[in-house]
Design a protein around this motif. Sequence first.
Motif, short mmCIF file in Angstrom:
data_model
loop_
_atom_site.label_atom_id
_atom_site.label_comp_id
_atom_site.label_asym_id
_atom_site.label_seq_id
_atom_site.Cartn_x
_atom_site.Cartn_y
_atom_site.Cartn_z
N ILE A 1 1.08 -1.22 0.02
CA ILE A 1 0.10 -0.01 -0.07
C ILE A 1 0.79 1.41 -0.09
O ILE A 1 1.57 1.52 0.93
N PRO A 2 1.15 1.81 -1.09
CA PRO A 2 1.72 3.22 -1.31
C PRO A 2 1.13 4.35 -0.35
O PRO A 2 -0.10 4.60 -0.89
N ALA A 3 1.57 4.95 0.38
CA ALA A 3 0.99 6.01 1.37
C ALA A 3 1.87 7.23 1.31
O ALA A 3 2.68 7.15 2.55
N ARG A 4 1.97 8.06 0.58
CA ARG A 4 2.94 9.13 0.54
C ARG A 4 2.12 10.42 1.43
O ARG A 4 0.72 10.41 1.38
N HIS A 5 2.93 11.13 2.14
CA HIS A 5 2.38 12.28 2.96
C HIS A 5 1.86 13.55 2.14
O HIS A 5 0.66 14.00 2.42
N ALA A 6 2.44 13.99 1.05
CA ALA A 6 2.58 14.95 0.25
C ALA A 6 1.57 14.98 -0.94
O ALA A 6 2.01 15.41 -2.19
N SER A 7 0.14 14.69 -0.69
CA SER A 7 -0.52 14.40 -1.62
C SER A 7 -0.88 15.69 -2.39
O SER A 7 -1.12 16.70 -1.44
N THR A 8 -0.99 15.84 -3.55
CA THR A 8 -1.24 17.13 -4.24
C THR A 8 -2.59 17.81 -3.97
O THR A 8 -2.53 18.84 -3.57
N ARG A 9 -3.50 17.03 -4.11
CA ARG A 9 -4.69 17.67 -3.88
C ARG A 9 -5.31 17.73 -2.64
O ARG A 9 -6.42 18.36 -2.00
N LEU A 10 -4.92 16.52 -1.58
CA LEU A 10 -5.27 16.55 -0.39
C LEU A 10 -4.35 16.12 0.65
O LEU A 10 -4.14 14.93 0.82
N PRO A 11 -3.26 17.11 0.89
CA PRO A 11 -2.26 16.66 1.88
C PRO A 11 -2.39 15.79 3.00
O PRO A 11 -3.24 16.16 3.93
N GLY A 12 -1.81 15.02 3.35
CA GLY A 12 -1.83 14.27 4.68
C GLY A 12 -3.09 13.39 4.79
O GLY A 12 -3.38 12.84 5.71
N LYS A 13 -3.45 12.87 3.53
CA LYS A 13 -4.84 12.29 3.34
C LYS A 13 -4.82 10.76 4.00
O LYS A 13 -5.74 10.42 4.48
N ALA A 14 -3.85 10.39 4.09
CA ALA A 14 -3.41 8.95 4.65
C ALA A 14 -3.95 9.02 6.04
O ALA A 14 -4.39 7.89 6.77
N LEU A 15 -3.88 9.95 6.74
CA LEU A 15 -4.10 9.87 8.06
C LEU A 15 -5.20 10.50 8.72
O LEU A 15 -5.68 10.88 9.58
N LEU A 16 -6.14 11.15 7.45
CA LEU A 16 -7.50 11.53 7.89
C LEU A 16 -8.29 10.70 8.53
O LEU A 16 -8.45 9.53 8.23
N ASP A 17 -8.80 11.03 9.55
CA ASP A 17 -10.06 10.31 10.33
C ASP A 17 -11.16 10.05 9.57
O ASP A 17 -11.90 10.80 8.97
N ASN B 1 -15.88 14.14 -15.52
CA ASN B 1 -15.13 14.27 -14.60
C ASN B 1 -13.59 14.04 -14.80
O ASN B 1 -13.34 12.93 -14.53
N PRO B 2 -12.60 14.92 -14.56
CA PRO B 2 -11.43 14.43 -14.69
C PRO B 2 -10.63 13.78 -13.46
O PRO B 2 -9.70 12.87 -13.54
N ASN B 3 -11.26 13.88 -12.52
CA ASN B 3 -10.82 12.81 -11.33
C ASN B 3 -11.30 11.11 -11.46
O ASN B 3 -10.91 10.60 -10.62
N THR C 1 -10.17 14.32 -3.12
CA THR C 1 -10.47 15.84 -2.87
C THR C 1 -11.23 15.70 -1.40
O THR C 1 -11.78 14.70 -1.06
N ARG C 2 -11.37 17.15 -1.07
CA ARG C 2 -12.04 17.20 0.08
C ARG C 2 -13.42 16.85 0.08
O ARG C 2 -13.96 16.11 0.95
N ALA C 3 -14.13 16.87 -1.22
CA ALA C 3 -15.55 16.40 -1.26
C ALA C 3 -15.39 15.09 -1.25
O ALA C 3 -16.43 14.14 -0.69
N ASP C 4 -14.51 14.02 -1.85
CA ASP C 4 -14.41 12.81 -1.82
C ASP C 4 -14.55 12.41 -0.36
O ASP C 4 -14.69 11.06 0.14
#
Length: 251
Positions: A7-23, A138-140, A238-241
Amino acid sequence: MSFVVVIPARHASTRLPGKALLDIAGKPMIQRVYEQAQASSAARVIVATDHASIRDACHRFDAEVCMTRTDHPSGTDRLAEVVQQLALGDDTIIVNVQGDEPFIPPAVIDQVAALLSGNTAEMATLCEPLASYDDLINPNVVKLVSDAAGRALYFSRAPIPWARDDFARQPGALPASDLYCRHIGIYAYRAAFLRRYLGLSASPLEQLESLEQLRVLWHGGTIMTAKAIASVPGGIDTRADYEKACAYAAQ
């Protein structure tokens, strides 16, 4: 059939930084992804990250972690480093479960591993029918077109294929065709191919679309595709996702 999930999980996501740790309903997203992978038939599940905060979060739920460099341009490059660090055998099947797919069904993870195991393609991946015209434009939402044998022809953020006559008759309506597919961000490869992948130059199509799998097609590789055997909620870009994911988890 034996396989390993990374599972690749980088911290500096372009569209939603730190998303791996979002609750998400009391658990960090990366934990939810890990638990789904653990429920598959994988012999081993590894989180590949470049950030100490993700490593520390993973250790709190006893996940195996491989620390990787911060400069990888794609998740596939990160997996290739894991293969090198752990000296995985050439025939080992590696399934790349994206770190932003907290609800991916374990059966789908098994399916993509079996798809690769059954042929000699460089990669295997999955898709499912597009749900709406809004998803098409939707480009996403990444679209996928395959040939009659299930080999990928192209992946794009653009609306493909373009039904010229149908859209002329009914603008804004998705034609009734099974050719319209959403790509699901899950891949299977053999360790030997991941080692070769590091020697492939980045392709201009990959850079234009920001889709790493296009590097393989650019260099003449084969990517096998199949319709997923279970519905896969979209990933979190994204934040909406993220808000939708929280609502889904609360159901």
